[in-house]
Design a protein around this motif. Structure first.
Motif, mmCIF file in Angstrom:
data_model
loop_
_atom_site.group_PDB
_atom_site.id
_atom_site.type_symbol
_atom_site.label_atom_id
_atom_site.label_comp_id
_atom_site.label_asym_id
_atom_site.label_seq_id
_atom_site.Cartn_x
_atom_site.Cartn_y
_atom_site.Cartn_z
ATOM 1 N N HIS A 50 0.411 -1.221 -0.126
ATOM 2 C CA HIS A 50 0.071 -0.250 0.273
ATOM 3 C C HIS A 50 1.140 1.705 -0.185
ATOM 4 O O HIS A 50 0.177 2.755 -0.154
ATOM 5 C CB HIS A 50 -1.197 0.169 1.257
ATOM 6 N N GLU A 84 -5.558 -10.983 3.686
ATOM 7 C CA GLU A 84 -5.265 -9.439 3.488
ATOM 8 C C GLU A 84 -5.171 -9.345 1.705
ATOM 9 O O GLU A 84 -5.830 -8.704 0.690
ATOM 10 C CB GLU A 84 -4.983 -8.556 4.257
ATOM 11 N N ASN A 87 -8.586 -10.357 -0.332
ATOM 12 C CA ASN A 87 -9.839 -9.714 -0.571
ATOM 13 C C ASN A 87 -8.867 -8.399 -0.912
ATOM 14 O O ASN A 87 -10.637 -7.414 -0.586
ATOM 15 C CB ASN A 87 -9.842 -9.745 1.092
ATOM 16 N N ASP A 88 -8.011 -7.851 -1.805
ATOM 17 C CA ASP A 88 -8.224 -6.479 -1.531
ATOM 18 C C ASP A 88 -8.333 -6.543 -3.546
ATOM 19 O O ASP A 88 -7.273 -7.209 -4.035
ATOM 20 C CB ASP A 88 -7.028 -6.029 -1.381
ATOM 21 N N ARG A 92 -5.402 -8.457 -5.709
ATOM 22 C CA ARG A 92 -5.260 -10.195 -5.533
ATOM 23 C C ARG A 92 -5.080 -10.677 -6.587
ATOM 24 O O ARG A 92 -5.471 -11.596 -7.025
ATOM 25 C CB ARG A 92 -6.994 -10.128 -5.751
#
Length: 150
Positions: A50, A84, A87-88, A92
């Motif tokens: 991120h 995580e 699920n992003d 993904r």
């Protein structure tokens, strides 16, 4: 080496400094020229992906084209980080290859169920690790087509 091969960044998430060095040496031994970045736990992995904190510079810490993930790490383990990532919607698509000491059937089933691309148990010898890294490199950087992720 093809231009495609050069552009793919490998992100290795492993808390063991010796394992990180061995994987890097094995990739070097296989003459892999991709940029390799390292994180030491699941929290750093998610921060890197991120571009948060010390990984904020997107030029210096680009989105990887492949993640090599150890399952047993401090702070946030590989299983939590994998959940995580998968699920992003943005992350993904990044292929995640589990590279771990675990041979537990539960880990294999659970990580595939969560969307891992491959599960590899770390070889015990350096020669075997070099062979695995050469095969992994050939497959991911010469054979398959990977999505472009920014």
């Amino acid at each position: 080496m093809s231009p495609k091969q050069k552009s793919i960044v490998i992100l290795i998430a492993d808390d063991d400094a010796e394992d990180r060095m061995l994987v890097k040496d094995a990739l070097d031994e296989g003459r892999l020229k991709n940029d390799i970045h390292f994180v030491e736990n699941g929290e750093e992995l998610i921060d890197y992906l991120h571009n948060r904190g010390r990984f904020a510079d997107k030029e210096k810490f680009p989105t990887p084209g492949l993640i090599l993930l150890d399952l047993n790490m401090p702070k946030k383990d590989g299983r939590e980080a994998l959940k995580e990532i998968k699920n992003d919607p943005h992350l993904r698509l990044i292929p995640v290859v589990v590279l771990t000491t675990s041979k537990a059937e539960e880990d294999i089933l659970r990580t595939y169920d969560m969307g891992v691309s491959s599960f590899i148990t770390k070889p015990v010898t350096f020669t075997a690790l070099v062979d695995v890294m050469k095969t992994l490199s050939k497959y991911w950087f010469e054979i398959v087509e990977l999505p472009k992720i920014d």
